[in-house]
Motif scaffolding. Sequence first.
Motif, PDB file in Angstrom:
ATOM      1  N   ARG A  27     -90.991-119.269  84.934  1.00  0.00           N
ATOM      2  CA  ARG A  27     -90.247-119.512  83.691  1.00  0.00           C
ATOM      3  C   ARG A  27     -88.751-119.368  83.934  1.00  0.00           C
ATOM      4  O   ARG A  27     -87.947-120.193  83.483  1.00  0.00           O
ATOM      5  N   ARG A  28     -88.389-118.323  84.664  1.00  0.00           N
ATOM      6  CA  ARG A  28     -86.965-118.100  84.950  1.00  0.00           C
ATOM      7  C   ARG A  28     -86.399-119.201  85.836  1.00  0.00           C
ATOM      8  O   ARG A  28     -85.243-119.617  85.669  1.00  0.00           O
ATOM      9  N   LYS A  32     -82.273-125.577  84.021  1.00  0.00           N
ATOM     10  CA  LYS A  32     -81.571-126.052  82.835  1.00  0.00           C
ATOM     11  C   LYS A  32     -80.111-125.607  82.848  1.00  0.00           C
ATOM     12  O   LYS A  32     -79.223-126.321  82.382  1.00  0.00           O
ATOM     13  N   GLU A  71     -85.733-122.120  83.642  1.00  0.00           N
ATOM     14  CA  GLU A  71     -84.537-121.884  82.844  1.00  0.00           C
ATOM     15  C   GLU A  71     -83.281-122.016  83.707  1.00  0.00           C
ATOM     16  O   GLU A  71     -82.254-122.536  83.266  1.00  0.00           O
TER      17      GLU A  71
END
Length: 607
Positions: free
Chosen positions: A192-193, A199, A196
Amino acid sequence: MDKQPMSNADNNEPLRLPRTSESETLKQIRHTTSHVMAMAVQKLFPKAQVTIGPWTESGFYYDFDNPESFTEKDLKAIKKEMDKIIKKKFPVIREEVTREEAERRIKELGEPYKLEILEGLQEPITLYHLGEAWWDLCAGPHLESTAELNPKAIALEMVAGAYWRGDENKAQLQRIYGTAWETPEQLVEYKRRKAEALKRDHRKLGKELGLFIFSDPVGPGLPLWTPKGTILRSTLEDYLKQEQIARGYLPVVTPHIARVDLFKVSGHWQNYKEDMFPMMAENEEEAAIERGFVLKPMNCPFHIQIYKSELRSYRDLPLRLAEFGTVYRYEQSGELGGLTRVRGFTVDDSHLFVTPEQLDDEFLKVVDLILSVFKALQLKNFKARLSFRDPESDKYIGSDEAWDKAENAIRRAVQHLGMDYFEATGEAAFYGPKLDFIFQDILDREWQLGTVQVDYILPERFELEYVAEDGSRQRPIMIHRAPFGSLERLIGILIEEYAGDFPLWLAPIQTRLLCVSDEFMGYAEEVVAKLKGAGIRAEVDRSGERLGKLIRNAEKSKIPVMAVVGGKEVENNSLSVRTRAEGDLGSIAVEEVLERLKTANTSRTNF
């Protein structure tokens, strides 16, 4: 019924992901997983030769010499083979052997890289076996069995190029990166990190926001700043220049090159030569005797020359010289990474020349400046690292007494301030210890930002003096400091920390006016002129798009304050204001908008 403890999913708190250096268990998991991966690679690709396979802070990697390039499909096959190895529950066996025995076994395998690695190893020589199927030279630590690994907590991430021993003149290898965790939930959070981080990647956002570019004709690691990016840089520079002038710093400017002899005196040529660009000599004869010019890797020798240009009195000290000086480091191409690792970068450098009595007070003032910079930039999550020398290493110059004095000065300062700190042996510059500020970003990654160094060595090497109160000649002490560090790295970090959504005072464009139709363009231009006259970075969107598209474009460009202009606004001499921080604020008089923007700029707050 007993209540079950809440999971992280229940309380919406992300899992804490420990770094390898913080967890002996993770070291064992990642070391063992790297061996499992290497075994899988060599089973699937018999011609692949292994080199090194260390852990990293978030995983591990192994370098391979393989005739064919590894593909994404290959990574999937390797992971599948790893799962099979893990399920076989191989015991991990440590074996200590003589150097001669290790050499014999390596030659039997036909692994030349292992032979070279063996040459650099100290006794004892240890091998780690996965059952009877595979082994490698390794110091450990490892788990007792592959059964302790969880296949669902392991992932292979990517393949990258790497040179053997990091030398561009040696063989090019293929590096497979992987990650391994104690639980599948940790792996999910790690992914998930990473998503992110993609992004927020400053290279992606920097291009989308039009802040900087890289150009092949110019060369790798040499960013070109666009007008918007230059405004961002200049805003940061102007802020710190004002802070420094208020604190008694004096601005200086120094050239980008100098005679190599200057860096021989400082010790950079002898101790930092591999990181410097090659010397420029007029001819082969001059080159042979090392007489020529080099691009500067540091600003300190130049500031020292300004200090030495006249005899100083104790009344002149402390002397604080400050410069946004561009320096050049010959980083290897494989280590370059957007703005965070470049070959030419600007340092907010300052060198303070102080008496022994002034040292502690000036050091504390420098730390106070750095903390005020962090506050202005909204950087709150950081810790202090005391970067000291390794007494066993020969890379440091100067006497033990000078090093002890410098390290004690730094230790006194952080203890006086009650700061949370840790000591890191071996992280000092070759000429002095440092207090480094390690910032932890929103994705739990660590970056070094501000730094302060105490230096007794360079004043000695350059024979610096001042006239003391009793008329004697004394040696000043130097403090090297850089609150931002590298401007390039800082901006890269800020782009990712803010996700490109800069606070108003830093935003390249602070206000954009959006006209309902072209008939209101004249009014909008008048307002923008008034805002610019007050120091506000404002513009009118002249694209002629419909209002909805104008708003979406402004949002995409992350403009902090948008102002819609229509007939009602023209009639009332107002603007319909919408901000990214607060949303729609309704109709506000132009003069009030101007004053609120000025106040927000000055106080570094939102509109």
